[in-house]
Design a protein around this motif. Sequence first.
Motif, PDB file in Angstrom:
ATOM      1  N   GLY A   1      11.138  10.174   6.214  1.00  0.00           N
ATOM      2  CA  GLY A   1      11.816  10.960   5.191  1.00  0.00           C
ATOM      3  C   GLY A   1      12.921  10.227   4.469  1.00  0.00           C
ATOM      4  N   VAL A   2      13.071   8.942   4.727  1.00  0.00           N
ATOM      5  CA  VAL A   2      14.105   8.144   4.064  1.00  0.00           C
ATOM      6  C   VAL A   2      13.432   7.388   2.919  1.00  0.00           C
ATOM      7  CG1 VAL A   2      15.867   6.352   4.339  1.00  0.00           C
ATOM      8  CG2 VAL A   2      15.356   7.916   6.245  1.00  0.00           C
ATOM      9  N   GLU A   3      13.634   7.883   1.715  1.00  0.00           N
ATOM     10  CA  GLU A   3      12.946   7.322   0.554  1.00  0.00           C
ATOM     11  C   GLU A   3      13.700   6.166  -0.086  1.00  0.00           C
ATOM     12  OE1 GLU A   3      10.004   8.160  -0.487  1.00  0.00           O
ATOM     13  OE2 GLU A   3       9.631   9.949   0.743  1.00  0.00           O
ATOM     14  N   ASP A   4      15.007   6.135   0.097  1.00  0.00           N
ATOM     15  CA  ASP A   4      15.840   5.128  -0.569  1.00  0.00           C
ATOM     16  C   ASP A   4      16.053   3.934   0.364  1.00  0.00           C
ATOM     17  OD1 ASP A   4      17.962   3.610  -1.673  1.00  0.00           O
ATOM     18  OD2 ASP A   4      18.732   5.382  -2.707  1.00  0.00           O
TER      19      ASP A   4
ATOM     20  N   LYS B   1       0.834  -1.194   0.000  1.00  0.00           N
ATOM     21  CA  LYS B   1       0.000   0.000   0.000  1.00  0.00           C
ATOM     22  C   LYS B   1       0.879   1.258   0.000  1.00  0.00           C
ATOM     23  CE  LYS B   1      -3.713   2.324   2.504  1.00  0.00           C
ATOM     24  NZ  LYS B   1      -4.618   2.286   3.680  1.00  0.00           N
ATOM     25  N   GLY B   2       0.658   2.114  -0.999  1.00  0.00           N
ATOM     26  CA  GLY B   2       1.427   3.350  -1.103  1.00  0.00           C
ATOM     27  C   GLY B   2       2.740   3.189  -1.847  1.00  0.00           C
ATOM     28  N   PHE B   3       3.075   1.988  -2.280  1.00  0.00           N
ATOM     29  CA  PHE B   3       4.312   1.716  -3.003  1.00  0.00           C
ATOM     30  C   PHE B   3       3.966   1.217  -4.408  1.00  0.00           C
ATOM     31  CE2 PHE B   3       5.461   1.381   1.403  1.00  0.00           C
ATOM     32  CZ  PHE B   3       6.790   1.744   1.494  1.00  0.00           C
TER      33      PHE B   3
ATOM     34  N   GLU C   1       6.801  -4.568   4.764  1.00  0.00           N
ATOM     35  CA  GLU C   1       5.948  -3.447   4.375  1.00  0.00           C
ATOM     36  C   GLU C   1       5.831  -2.391   5.475  1.00  0.00           C
ATOM     37  OE1 GLU C   1       1.397  -2.568   2.739  1.00  0.00           O
ATOM     38  OE2 GLU C   1       2.049  -4.626   3.189  1.00  0.00           O
ATOM     39  N   VAL C   2       5.614  -2.831   6.722  1.00  0.00           N
ATOM     40  CA  VAL C   2       5.411  -1.879   7.818  1.00  0.00           C
ATOM     41  C   VAL C   2       6.679  -1.066   8.079  1.00  0.00           C
ATOM     42  CG1 VAL C   2       4.927  -1.641  10.284  1.00  0.00           C
ATOM     43  CG2 VAL C   2       3.615  -3.268   8.904  1.00  0.00           C
ATOM     44  N   GLU C   3       7.822  -1.764   8.090  1.00  0.00           N
ATOM     45  CA  GLU C   3       9.087  -1.078   8.360  1.00  0.00           C
ATOM     46  C   GLU C   3       9.434  -0.124   7.227  1.00  0.00           C
ATOM     47  OE1 GLU C   3      13.600  -2.162   9.925  1.00  0.00           O
ATOM     48  OE2 GLU C   3      12.371  -3.711   8.932  1.00  0.00           O
ATOM     49  N   ALA C   4       9.209  -0.555   5.998  1.00  0.00           N
ATOM     50  CA  ALA C   4       9.488   0.310   4.851  1.00  0.00           C
ATOM     51  C   ALA C   4       8.639   1.571   4.912  1.00  0.00           C
ATOM     52  CB  ALA C   4       9.233  -0.447   3.553  1.00  0.00           C
ATOM     53  N   ALA C   5       7.366   1.406   5.264  1.00  0.00           N
ATOM     54  CA  ALA C   5       6.485   2.568   5.369  1.00  0.00           C
ATOM     55  C   ALA C   5       6.959   3.518   6.470  1.00  0.00           C
ATOM     56  CB  ALA C   5       5.056   2.097   5.656  1.00  0.00           C
TER      57      ALA C   5
ATOM     58  N   ARG D   1      12.309  -3.136  -4.526  1.00  0.00           N
ATOM     59  CA  ARG D   1      13.558  -2.571  -3.995  1.00  0.00           C
ATOM     60  C   ARG D   1      13.611  -2.675  -2.466  1.00  0.00           C
ATOM     61  NH1 ARG D   1      14.588   3.203  -5.391  1.00  0.00           N
ATOM     62  NH2 ARG D   1      16.637   2.687  -4.506  1.00  0.00           N
ATOM     63  N   TRP D   2      12.523  -2.346  -1.799  1.00  0.00           N
ATOM     64  CA  TRP D   2      12.510  -2.426  -0.333  1.00  0.00           C
ATOM     65  C   TRP D   2      12.630  -3.875   0.132  1.00  0.00           C
ATOM     66  CZ3 TRP D   2      13.017   1.340   3.201  1.00  0.00           C
ATOM     67  CH2 TRP D   2      12.852   2.663   2.802  1.00  0.00           C
TER      68      TRP D   2
END
Length: 224
Positions: free
Chosen positions: A32-35, A5-7, A22-26, A14-15
């Motif tokens: 503010g860490v997009e990469d 969701k949102g990706f 998913e939760v940690e990536a979000a 990539r994540w």
Amino acid sequence: MSAWKGFTQGETRRWRRAGFGEVEAAAWREAGVEDPDDARLWRTTGATPSGVISWQRGGLTPRDAVRWHEHGVKPREAAARHLAGQAPHRPPLMARLFPGIRLSDFEPGQAAALRTLLRAGAPVDVARAYADAGWDGGAARDWARHRIPPARAEVFRAMGFTAAEAARAGRTPLEVLADWWGAVPLEEVAAWCAAGLGPGQAAAQRAAGVTAEQAAVLRALRWP
């Protein structure tokens, strides 16, 4: 493979490749860490999405943070040092052992004594006690390594004991003085005691004509 969701699907891949769910990536994106590669580097420092701001305040990149982390520097200190224009490096021994205290806070003699004692392996608290008491580092080295407090060391040293002998005595200077009081002259106590004799034995040897100099020879043979 469905996207999170949102990706986008590409972002999800990539994540996932970087080892995130998913939760940690979000959470990282919310911080503010997009990469995902940057997030992986931040995670290497022990940072969490909620705590990464401590590193970021100083304008540190993830790679800068990893290098500071490898040198054992905490986030806030790393940020301050980075803002001061310093490259990542391991802090001096004094700064690591006395965090929050600058070397300039010590008198020159204190700082020199601390360096000598810490490099000799003396515990931090004992080394600080000797420096605060005004001891020279070389004179205090053996006493500090045996963890004998400065006040005791002063009395034992005045009595002629070495640090090793004082440590083996296992008693306070006052207890030693009380045991030996009246048995032999005060200036001979260390020689007779370190030679392995008790007060009564030493008194008997003196009465039989054995001198303190002979006791000193035995002392040297016993504790080379």
